[in-house]
Scaffold this motif. Structure first.
Motif, PDB file in Angstrom:
ATOM      1  N   GLY A  81     -17.089  59.170  17.374  1.00  0.00           N
ATOM      2  CA  GLY A  81     -17.452  60.433  18.308  1.00  0.00           C
ATOM      3  C   GLY A  81     -16.273  61.231  18.671  1.00  0.00           C
ATOM      4  N   GLY A  82     -16.334  62.464  18.058  1.00  0.00           N
ATOM      5  CA  GLY A  82     -15.245  63.411  18.629  1.00  0.00           C
ATOM      6  C   GLY A  82     -15.941  64.502  19.502  1.00  0.00           C
ATOM      7  N   GLY A  83     -16.463  64.006  20.547  1.00  0.00           N
ATOM      8  CA  GLY A  83     -16.837  64.848  21.323  1.00  0.00           C
ATOM      9  C   GLY A  83     -16.023  65.185  22.816  1.00  0.00           C
ATOM     10  N   ALA A  84     -16.471  65.415  23.994  1.00  0.00           N
ATOM     11  CA  ALA A  84     -15.860  65.390  24.928  1.00  0.00           C
ATOM     12  C   ALA A  84     -15.215  64.173  25.350  1.00  0.00           C
ATOM     13  CB  ALA A  84     -16.705  66.140  25.977  1.00  0.00           C
ATOM     14  N   ARG A 138      -1.748  54.345  17.791  1.00  0.00           N
ATOM     15  CA  ARG A 138      -2.065  55.041  16.780  1.00  0.00           C
ATOM     16  C   ARG A 138      -3.583  54.897  16.649  1.00  0.00           C
ATOM     17  NH1 ARG A 138      -0.793  51.132  12.411  1.00  0.00           N
ATOM     18  NH2 ARG A 138      -1.294  49.858  14.082  1.00  0.00           N
ATOM     19  N   VAL A 139      -4.190  56.434  16.714  1.00  0.00           N
ATOM     20  CA  VAL A 139      -5.548  56.506  17.108  1.00  0.00           C
ATOM     21  C   VAL A 139      -6.308  57.211  16.004  1.00  0.00           C
ATOM     22  CG1 VAL A 139      -7.053  57.693  18.801  1.00  0.00           C
ATOM     23  CG2 VAL A 139      -4.907  56.970  19.710  1.00  0.00           C
ATOM     24  N   ALA A 140      -7.350  56.868  15.798  1.00  0.00           N
ATOM     25  CA  ALA A 140      -8.154  57.881  14.936  1.00  0.00           C
ATOM     26  C   ALA A 140      -9.615  58.079  15.555  1.00  0.00           C
ATOM     27  CB  ALA A 140      -8.626  56.829  13.387  1.00  0.00           C
ATOM     28  N   VAL A 141     -10.055  59.120  15.349  1.00  0.00           N
ATOM     29  CA  VAL A 141     -11.247  59.600  15.724  1.00  0.00           C
ATOM     30  C   VAL A 141     -12.232  59.834  14.335  1.00  0.00           C
ATOM     31  CG1 VAL A 141     -12.672  61.522  17.000  1.00  0.00           C
ATOM     32  CG2 VAL A 141     -10.481  60.696  17.823  1.00  0.00           C
ATOM     33  N   LEU A 142     -13.160  59.115  14.384  1.00  0.00           N
ATOM     34  CA  LEU A 142     -14.321  59.398  13.470  1.00  0.00           C
ATOM     35  C   LEU A 142     -15.381  60.104  13.791  1.00  0.00           C
ATOM     36  CD1 LEU A 142     -14.132  55.679  11.746  1.00  0.00           C
ATOM     37  CD2 LEU A 142     -12.611  57.415  11.677  1.00  0.00           C
ATOM     38  N   VAL A 173      -7.833  62.867  13.310  1.00  0.00           N
ATOM     39  CA  VAL A 173      -9.263  63.379  13.480  1.00  0.00           C
ATOM     40  C   VAL A 173     -10.005  63.627  12.010  1.00  0.00           C
ATOM     41  CG1 VAL A 173     -10.817  64.759  14.367  1.00  0.00           C
ATOM     42  CG2 VAL A 173      -8.837  64.544  15.647  1.00  0.00           C
ATOM     43  N   LEU A 174     -10.888  62.483  11.789  1.00  0.00           N
ATOM     44  CA  LEU A 174     -11.604  62.532  10.460  1.00  0.00           C
ATOM     45  C   LEU A 174     -13.206  63.129  10.636  1.00  0.00           C
ATOM     46  CD1 LEU A 174      -9.570  59.522  10.405  1.00  0.00           C
ATOM     47  CD2 LEU A 174     -10.160  60.295   8.064  1.00  0.00           C
ATOM     48  N   VAL A 175     -13.332  64.227  10.195  1.00  0.00           N
ATOM     49  CA  VAL A 175     -14.633  64.777  10.253  1.00  0.00           C
ATOM     50  C   VAL A 175     -15.570  64.241   9.274  1.00  0.00           C
ATOM     51  CG1 VAL A 175     -14.163  66.668  12.016  1.00  0.00           C
ATOM     52  CG2 VAL A 175     -14.032  67.122   9.505  1.00  0.00           C
ATOM     53  N   SER A 176     -16.776  64.722   9.255  1.00  0.00           N
ATOM     54  CA  SER A 176     -17.954  64.649   8.103  1.00  0.00           C
ATOM     55  C   SER A 176     -17.802  63.155   7.771  1.00  0.00           C
ATOM     56  CB  SER A 176     -17.595  65.361   6.968  1.00  0.00           C
ATOM     57  OG  SER A 176     -17.846  66.547   7.267  1.00  0.00           O
ATOM     58  N   THR A 177     -17.547  62.010   8.650  1.00  0.00           N
ATOM     59  CA  THR A 177     -17.332  60.730   8.148  1.00  0.00           C
ATOM     60  C   THR A 177     -18.303  59.794   8.868  1.00  0.00           C
ATOM     61  OG1 THR A 177     -14.745  60.865   8.618  1.00  0.00           O
ATOM     62  CG2 THR A 177     -15.498  58.705   8.492  1.00  0.00           C
ATOM     63  N   ARG A 178     -19.077  59.380   7.891  1.00  0.00           N
ATOM     64  CA  ARG A 178     -20.410  58.328   8.213  1.00  0.00           C
ATOM     65  C   ARG A 178     -20.053  56.834   8.299  1.00  0.00           C
ATOM     66  NH1 ARG A 178     -25.893  60.736   7.892  1.00  0.00           N
ATOM     67  NH2 ARG A 178     -25.465  63.177   8.172  1.00  0.00           N
ATOM     68  N   VAL A 179     -20.178  56.284   9.389  1.00  0.00           N
ATOM     69  CA  VAL A 179     -19.812  55.020   9.613  1.00  0.00           C
ATOM     70  C   VAL A 179     -20.743  54.234   9.122  1.00  0.00           C
ATOM     71  CG1 VAL A 179     -19.502  53.095  11.328  1.00  0.00           C
ATOM     72  CG2 VAL A 179     -18.533  55.276  11.617  1.00  0.00           C
ATOM     73  N   LEU A 236     -12.180  49.185  19.693  1.00  0.00           N
ATOM     74  CA  LEU A 236     -13.330  50.369  19.241  1.00  0.00           C
ATOM     75  C   LEU A 236     -13.599  51.128  20.744  1.00  0.00           C
ATOM     76  CD1 LEU A 236     -14.833  51.348  16.901  1.00  0.00           C
ATOM     77  CD2 LEU A 236     -16.337  49.562  17.117  1.00  0.00           C
ATOM     78  N   VAL A 237     -13.793  52.297  20.356  1.00  0.00           N
ATOM     79  CA  VAL A 237     -14.285  53.140  21.470  1.00  0.00           C
ATOM     80  C   VAL A 237     -15.466  53.843  20.903  1.00  0.00           C
ATOM     81  CG1 VAL A 237     -13.900  54.833  23.274  1.00  0.00           C
ATOM     82  CG2 VAL A 237     -11.824  53.348  22.426  1.00  0.00           C
ATOM     83  N   VAL A 238     -16.775  53.690  21.539  1.00  0.00           N
ATOM     84  CA  VAL A 238     -18.201  54.171  21.201  1.00  0.00           C
ATOM     85  C   VAL A 238     -18.259  55.384  22.027  1.00  0.00           C
ATOM     86  CG1 VAL A 238     -20.212  53.925  20.821  1.00  0.00           C
ATOM     87  CG2 VAL A 238     -18.889  51.976  20.700  1.00  0.00           C
ATOM     88  N   ALA A 239     -18.097  56.581  21.299  1.00  0.00           N
ATOM     89  CA  ALA A 239     -18.101  57.797  22.401  1.00  0.00           C
ATOM     90  C   ALA A 239     -19.166  58.792  21.470  1.00  0.00           C
ATOM     91  CB  ALA A 239     -17.000  58.494  22.435  1.00  0.00           C
ATOM     92  N   THR A 240     -20.365  58.165  20.898  1.00  0.00           N
ATOM     93  CA  THR A 240     -21.333  59.044  20.242  1.00  0.00           C
ATOM     94  C   THR A 240     -22.474  59.582  20.935  1.00  0.00           C
ATOM     95  OG1 THR A 240     -22.434  56.600  19.992  1.00  0.00           O
ATOM     96  CG2 THR A 240     -20.652  57.444  18.034  1.00  0.00           C
ATOM     97  N   GLY A 241     -22.312  59.800  22.209  1.00  0.00           N
ATOM     98  CA  GLY A 241     -23.103  60.488  22.977  1.00  0.00           C
ATOM     99  C   GLY A 241     -24.530  59.936  22.909  1.00  0.00           C
TER     100      GLY A 241
END
Ligand SMILES: Cc1cc2nc3c(=O)[nH]c(=O)nc-3n(C[C@H](O)[C@H](O)[C@H](O)COP(=O)(O)OP(=O)(O)OC[C@H]3O[C@@H](n4cnc5c(N)ncnc54)[C@H](O)[C@@H]3O)c2cc1C
Length: 391
Positions: free
Chosen positions: A14-17, A32-36, A129-135, A158-163
């Motif tokens: 989740g790449g929201g706030a 080393r951080v990835a945002v999906l 940051v990876l957009v259009s990425t479906r887990v 793993l950080v869950v920030a999916t709103g």
């Protein structure tokens, strides 16, 4: 072909706030951080927030501005990352802002500036940051394995920030709740909050042709009270007072509305010479309430007589108008989702799961819901910061 395996120290869903703030803090610490992000771009809700100007924080932010089964949970994070901290970031990026009302800070220009600021900070912190990425699947063995259509991400955190579930057409999903359940965490039943209320059919017939009329009222439900504007809509009631109280409302409780806070509308009759009739009453009501609404309300609530007792009863009804909403406008119109991952499951300092080490939940997916006025973003920044400092 086997999927490409990518190793990171932290994967954020989740790449929201909240997700972007967490990524920035973790990246600054050399992780080393990835945002999906599921959508084609990050921060869509930031862009539409505050009418396009993003009410990014509130100067008067305190734990009392949040609703949660555990009212103490948010205190630690809110103290560790304050509105002043976010304002410092906004000022570092030269974003101009103003206080609109009640401590609410908005961009002078556009909400886009806040998103650009977060994206710039992510780049500086070397966040991928990876957009259009479906887990497709998340599993946990010695580390987390996050499978997408063309890759497998592995990380110890793993950080869950999916709103939350609000505004499904903007990409809101129940993914965070499902994942929490899958990993054995308790959920407080999600519900739409900061949402317009629907009037029951009879009241709708009485009032909804007045759509657009607004008045300053006190809306209350149990011990919660908000003195702000109320707006009549085509199906019910909205406006800040109603949105605020909606977060506290559970059917079949009534919502009680004081239509003339601090005013005595029957004061005209204290004068012994005043004519005791509807005309005098109408004139008094119209001084404090919009004409059309005053007339309609009086028509439907006319006193039985003009005795002191009848006038006192009318005055009481006016300050305690009980409505029984038939429901809310639902997630389509709700600004936020109340409920979510039970705070008993999380460390208040780091947002890490007590049961599953390395698993974090931040932002709206957690059972912490702010009042209207910039508090929900402040919670996203603060919880994101705390997790980002810990991963
Ligand atoms: C119309 C509107 C106006 C608002 N205005 C304000 C305001 O002015 N001030 C304020 O404080 N609050 C405001 N809010 C509330 C605020 O936007 C939210 O509380 C805040 O965005 C929550 O941040 P979050 O990061 O937890 O979730 P979100 O910002 O919702 O971000 C979650 C992200 O996760 C992504 N996602 C979802 N599922 C998946 C998945 N399976 N995999 C990967 N990514 C996924 C989503 O696409 C999204 O980008 C507003 C809300 C709305 C709807």
């Amino acid at each position: 072909m086997p999927p490409v395996v990518k190793d990171f120290d932290v994967v954020i869903l989740g790449g929201g706030a909240a997700g972007l703030m967490c990524a920035i803090e973790a990246g600054k610490r050399g992780r080393r951080v990835a945002v999906l992000e599921r959508s084609e771009r990050c921060g869509k809700k930031i862009l539409i927030s505050g009418g396009g100007r993003c009410n990014f924080t509130n100067l008067r932010c305190g734990p009392d501005n949040f609703i949660s089964a555990n009212p103490h949970f948010a205190k630690s994070a809110l103290a560790r990352y304050t509105p002043q901290d976010f304002i410092a970031l906004v000022e570092k990026h030269g974003i101009r802002y103003h206080e609109k009302t009640l401590g609410q800070l908005f961009c002078d220009g556009s909400a886009r500036e806040i998103l650009q600021m977060l994206e710039t900070e992510c780049r500086a912190a070397k966040v991928e940051v990876l957009v259009s990425t479906r887990v497709l699947e998340v599993t946990k063995s010695t580390e987390f394995v996050i499978r997408t259509a063309d890759a497998e991400f592995r990380s110890p955190a793993l950080v869950v920030a999916t709103g939350g579930l609000s505004i499904p057409k903007m990409g809101a999903t129940g993914f965070g709740y499902d994942l929490a359940r899958q990993l054995g965490l308790k959920i407080r039943e999600p519900r739409p909050a900061l949402v317009p209320l629907l009037l029951a059919p009879e009241d709708r017939g009485h009032y909804c042709d007045l759509a657009g009329v607004s008045a300053e009222v006190i809306a209350s439900c149990d011990s919660a009270r908000f003195k702000e504007n109320m707006l009549i809509t085509h199906r019910g009631l909205s406006g800040p007072a109603i949105l605020q109280i909606s977060s506290y409302w559970t059917p079949p409780a009534p919502v009680v509305i004081d239509l003339a806070p601090g005013k005595k509308l029957t004061a005209a009759f204290d004068n012994a010479h005043a004519a005791r009739n509807l005309r005098t009453l109408n004139a008094a009501f119209r001084e404090f309430l919009p004409n059309r609404f005053a007339g309609r309300w009086l028509e439907l609530n006319a006193p039985e007589s003009f005795t002191n007792a009848a006038l006192a009863a009318l005055e009481r009804r006016l300050h305690g108008w009980e409505i029984h909403p038939s429901g809310t406008e639902g997630y389509e119109k709700a600004e936020v989702t109340a409920g979510g991952v039970d705070t008993d499951e999380l460390s208040a300092k780091t947002m890490e799961s007590r049961k599953v080490p390395g698993l974090f939940f931040i932002g709206e997916v957690v059972d912490v819901t702010g009042h209207l006025g910039g508090f929900n973003f402040q919670w996203a920044w603060a919880s994101g910061f705390c997790a980002g400092s810990a991963v």
